[in-house]
Design an enzyme around this catalytic site. Structure first.
Site, PDB file in Angstrom:
ATOM      1  N   ASP A   1       7.556 -26.543   1.144  1.00  0.00           N
ATOM      2  CA  ASP A   1       8.387 -25.358   1.315  1.00  0.00           C
ATOM      3  C   ASP A   1       9.881 -25.638   1.221  1.00  0.00           C
ATOM      4  O   ASP A   1      10.655 -24.754   0.909  1.00  0.00           O
ATOM      5  CB  ASP A   1       8.098 -24.699   2.666  1.00  0.00           C
ATOM      6  CG  ASP A   1       8.680 -25.487   3.816  1.00  0.00           C
ATOM      7  OD1 ASP A   1       8.652 -26.732   3.734  1.00  0.00           O
ATOM      8  OD2 ASP A   1       9.177 -24.881   4.774  1.00  0.00           O
TER       9      ASP A   1
ATOM     10  N   CYS B   1       3.190   1.605   3.032  1.00  0.00           N
ATOM     11  CA  CYS B   1       4.432   0.833   2.958  1.00  0.00           C
ATOM     12  C   CYS B   1       5.439   1.565   2.086  1.00  0.00           C
ATOM     13  O   CYS B   1       6.601   1.726   2.423  1.00  0.00           O
ATOM     14  CB  CYS B   1       4.181  -0.529   2.316  1.00  0.00           C
ATOM     15  SG  CYS B   1       2.908  -1.496   3.098  1.00  0.00           S
TER      16      CYS B   1
ATOM     17  N   ASP C   1       3.627 -31.216   2.523  1.00  0.00           N
ATOM     18  CA  ASP C   1       4.855 -31.425   3.266  1.00  0.00           C
ATOM     19  C   ASP C   1       4.511 -31.097   4.717  1.00  0.00           C
ATOM     20  O   ASP C   1       3.546 -30.399   4.992  1.00  0.00           O
ATOM     21  CB  ASP C   1       5.928 -30.473   2.727  1.00  0.00           C
ATOM     22  CG  ASP C   1       7.188 -30.513   3.558  1.00  0.00           C
ATOM     23  OD1 ASP C   1       7.594 -31.627   3.928  1.00  0.00           O
ATOM     24  OD2 ASP C   1       7.742 -29.445   3.842  1.00  0.00           O
TER      25      ASP C   1
ATOM     26  N   CYS D   1       0.843  -1.190   0.000  1.00  0.00           N
ATOM     27  CA  CYS D   1       0.000   0.000   0.000  1.00  0.00           C
ATOM     28  C   CYS D   1       0.879   1.242   0.000  1.00  0.00           C
ATOM     29  O   CYS D   1       2.097   1.157   0.112  1.00  0.00           O
ATOM     30  CB  CYS D   1      -0.917   0.011   1.220  1.00  0.00           C
ATOM     31  SG  CYS D   1      -0.001   0.144   2.751  1.00  0.00           S
TER      32      CYS D   1
ATOM     33  N   ASP E   1      11.485 -30.377  -1.241  1.00  0.00           N
ATOM     34  CA  ASP E   1      10.170 -30.471  -1.877  1.00  0.00           C
ATOM     35  C   ASP E   1      10.187 -29.956  -3.308  1.00  0.00           C
ATOM     36  O   ASP E   1       9.265 -30.215  -4.070  1.00  0.00           O
ATOM     37  CB  ASP E   1       9.146 -29.635  -1.099  1.00  0.00           C
ATOM     38  CG  ASP E   1       8.932 -30.164   0.294  1.00  0.00           C
ATOM     39  OD1 ASP E   1       8.790 -31.387   0.421  1.00  0.00           O
ATOM     40  OD2 ASP E   1       8.938 -29.364   1.236  1.00  0.00           O
TER      41      ASP E   1
END
Lengths: 52, 762
Positions: free
Chosen positions: B648, B63, B469, B60, B652
């Site tokens: 993650d 930020c 996972d 936004c 994986d």
């Protein structure tokens, strides 16, 4: 009828100015960060320069 | 929120960049490596330096303002600009006054993820194709609006208005003067694509489009020359305008996905700190590291390439490599694989492989084979196109032949065939898919899901099996103290004095459980063992059982710390990786939606079994290597399942690439984020559910849109074949069908979300 010969060029010219403004906006990167530029006007130290 | 209006506006949407509880969750976890950005600084001729960072979590104006102001406040920084839609931050600074590392740390201190970019991997290329489409769209829109100025008076004669033939012909000529140059210019994308297809003796959607544009233009000129009644100049430019809207939306989606994918790739540009002969250190881009280089790995850094420890001792977090949550102690002589996270002590490493040869590179090759198998997927739109082109061509041809057989003159036959081509032109078809996808990805973006490949939503809608996972996906990936009740407040407070002096993740958990307070002044950390200090004259130790002086009869496999003080009973702290708060709800909701769920983890069987039991899942596999996981995914695919993989870890990543569709959390290893189709942010697992939900809705909208366009064609084509279409009818039909599919796509925006999504918003 003669009025048309005046009005048609005027109408076309106005439309053409709009088109040129659009092309200018595209050329100066104003369509590159649509979300950012929209949000930037809310900042206090607002400036309207496009992203370098 | 003193300085801007924006934060109050966006606060309600839960912007993660704001200083609230949520922000803490999105901020980079302590120990996120700040790889030295020195290697990625670009020098300009005038001595100024430029650095590009990718900022995560900025959504936004608040930020944006915070980051830009924060950076400009540093002496030596001349310019900082953040592009919100790409998250790219360009900083210009004086290299003599500011260290690049300070810039990265400043952004991270503000609560955002920031990583330097490898300029080689992501050149700031201007999206030339997108601009071309946008300019064409502007020209076509200008022309179609202005042609209406002449078309509407001509149409009005159908309702009884008077118009002399000479006036009508003049209006047609004026229309032609606007429409023909505009069509020649704005039609380029279609003409070029059609010509390229024809050269290779193929057809695509652009062939009937180009044919319709050229035929309709030629015919209209002929009609105008002969003072005819019907000219299709308005239809030609309007057709191009609608098609270009669809084309531009589609292009922007693909471009966004491409940029997201490439940015993640550029982020893998981590540097290694190489120790020279004289003991000096310099940052080196990863690809320049050679076997034999001596590397320094500080606490909080990741091991850049495979290597052997030469000096130092520490604990390593291997969770991204293997899924194992417990830190593993390392000592000189031990081999380490790239990607392991150094937790406590400084290590010196001798590189045994360069970056192209390391464990990471092997993972990358596994990912590649997976991605090749996935690229065989054909998008629904492409399948429809394949059907569409021959049908339209034969319909037009049949019309011409039919009218000739009925004894009509060639002019009428061609006029009617042309009307068929114009009226069936795929305006609605070209908008049907892009419009839905723009709305769907926009909605997912606001829910914290970044869609990285164009057809990911289509594939997600087709799944019937979900593979999770464990570590970092079902669980938070962070250990929590589980036996707090068994520890007295006094013991906890004393242990925290030692714990606050350490960076070890388990010690941090103890410190967090005790709350804020002082650290023991005389505490010293022994890497790979624990923390020692003198409390009230007594020696106290917090760490490994053997080091703390506790003799155990055997381990029960729990993650633990022992706290011993002279003359007192030892205290045991037990830790476990806890489930994400909404994991149970999400898994149950997925099963209610008719999907089967399975857990695939590299962790030990006991830990996986416990997680699976807590979720009520019977189907789980533990101690899986990256190869095992990829093989399991292939086996599932071979048995006819369409699988969503959520993972993650680096281990994986190959499985993510082999799955029909895949998602990774924002805390995942960079390689996994690159391999996944979608990346979701936040501490909750519910974005998985939201994404599936939106994907199903998007598929429904796409199908409705195809049905709408098919119905439109079913009605309009026979009318055109019978020769009853006038230019006015064509214009109305074209815009009405395009508007209809666009409005239908917009329904997705306001659609009520799933239960989980509602829970997040409230």
């Amino acid at each position: 009828m003669t009025a048309m010969f005046v009005l048609i060029p005027i109408a076309l010219a106005m439309g053409f100015v709009g088109l040129l403004a659009f092309l200018w906006a595209v050329k100066t990167n104003q369509y590159d960060d649509l979300e950012g530029h929209g949000a930037r006007i809310l900042l206090k130290d607002y400036d309207d320069l496009p992203v370098p | 929120m003193t300085d801007t209006l924006a934060p109050t506006l966006t606060d309600a949407r839960g912007c993660p960049g704001l200083p609230r509880a949520e922000a803490a969750l999105e901020a980079p976890a302590p120990g996120t490596p700040v790889s030295d950005p020195q290697a990625f600084v670009q020098r300009a001729v005038d001595g100024a330096a430029r650095l590009e960072l990718l900022v995560q979590g900025a959504r936004c104006a608040g930020c944006m303002g915070k980051i830009e102001r924060g950076l400009r406040a540093i002496a030596g920084v001349s310019e900082a600009r953040l592009a919100l839609s790409t998250g790219r931050l360009a900083i210009a600074f004086d290299p003599d006054r500011v260290a690049p590392r300070t810039l990265v740390e400043t952004v991270q201190d503000l609560g955002y993820g920031a990583k330097p970019f490898d300029p080689a991997a992501s050149q700031q290329e201007v999206d030339a194709e997108g601009r071309k489409l946008l300019v064409c769209l502007g020209v076509a829109a200008f022309a179609s609006m202005n042609v209406m100025m002449f078309s509407v008076p001509v149409w009005s004669t159908m309702f009884g208005a008077d118009m002399e033939v000479s006036t009508r012909t003049m209006f047609h000529w004026l229309s032609a003067m606007i429409a023909l140059p505009a069509a020649a210019w704005a039609g380029q994308p279609f003409f070029i694509s059609a010509w390229n297809a024809l050269k290779r003796r193929r057809t695509n959607m652009d062939v009937p489009i180009s044919l319709a544009v050229i035929l309709a233009s030629g015919l209209s000129i002929y009609e105008t020359l002969h003072h005819g009644e019907h000219a299709y100049f308005d239809a030609v430019v309007m057709l191009l305008m609608f098609l270009l809207i669809g084309r531009y939306l589609d292009h922007r989606l693909r471009q966004k996905a491409r940029v997201a994918a490439r940015d993640l790739l550029a982020l893998q540009a981590v540097t290694a700190s190489v120790i020279g002969e004289d003991g000096s250190r310099r940052a080196l881009a990863l690809r320049d590291v050679q076997p034999g280089h001596r590397l320094e790995v500080l606490p909080g850094d990741r091991v850049p390439v495979d290597g052997v420890v030469r000096a130092g001792a520490s604990d390593m977090d291997l969770s991204l490599l293997t899924g194992e949550t417990d830190p593993v102690p390392v000592a000189p002589g031990q081999a380490l694989r790239a990607g392991a996270l150094n937790l406590s002590g400084r290590l010196e490493l001798e590189a045994t492989a360069d970056s192209g040869d390391s464990f990471l590179a092997e993972i990358a090759r596994l990912i590649e084979t997976g991605e090749q198998s996935r690229s065989r997927y054909v998008r629904i739109a492409d399948r429809v196109t394949k059907l569409y082109v021959p049908v339209v061509h034969s319909a037009a041809l049949l019309t011409a032949i039919g009218w000739l057989l009925l004894g009509a003159e060639p002019r009428v036959a061609i006029l009617n065939a042309c009307a068929v081509l114009i009226i069936t032109c795929p305006c609605a078809l070209a908008l049907a898919v892009p419009a839905v996808q723009v709305v769907a990805t926009g909605r997912l973006f606001r829910a914290g899901v970044l869609v990285k490949s164009g057809d990911a939503l289509e594939r997600l809608a087709a799944i019937d099996h979900v593979v999770f996972d464990k570590t970092g996906v079902l669980t938070s990936g962070q250990p929590e103290l589980v036996n707090r009740d068994a520890i007295s407040n006094e013991d906890l407070a004393a242990a925290a004095l030692l714990a606050r002096a350490s960076r070890h993740p388990l010690a941090r958990v103890v410190a967090r459980a005790a709350g804020p307070g002082p650290a023991a002044g005389n505490a010293s950390e022994v890497a790979g063992a624990g923390v020692e200090a003198t409390l009230e004259g007594a020696r106290a130790r917090l760490g490994r059982a053997s080091w703390a002086g506790v003799v155990l009869d055997g381990s029960d496999g729990e993650t633990e710390l022992w706290f011993t003080r002279q003359g007192r009973e030892p205290v045991r702290f037990v830790f476990a990786d806890t489930l994400r708060s909404d994991a149970v709800a999400v898994v149950n909701a997925l099963r209610q939606a008719g999907l089967s769920v399975e857990v695939l983890s590299g962790d030990r069987p006991a830990a996986v079994a416990r997680t699976a039991a807590a979720l009520g899942l019977k189907d789980w596999r533990a101690e899986q290597t990256p190869h095992d996981k990829a093989a399991r995914l292939q086996a599932l695919a071979a048995s006819g399942k369409t699988v969503l993989m959520v993972g993650d870890g680096l281990n994986d990543a190959p499985a993510l690439a082999h799955a029909h569709v895949s998602m990774a959390p924002g805390i995942a290893a960079d390689a996994s984020q690159s391999a996944a189709d979608m990346v979701f942010q936040g501490a909750a697992l519910s974005p998985v559910l939201t994404a599936h939900h939106v994907a199903l809705q998007a598929r429904a909208r796409v199908r409705e849109n195809f049905i709408l366009s098919a119905a439109y064609n079913a009605i309009a084509s026979p009318i055109a074949m019978l020769g009853l279409v006038t230019p006015m009818l064509a214009a109305i039909a074209m815009s009405a069908s395009s508007l209809l599919v666009t409005l239908n796509a917009l329904r997705l925006r306001g659609a009520t979300g799933s239960e989980a999504e509602k829970g997040r918003q409230s």
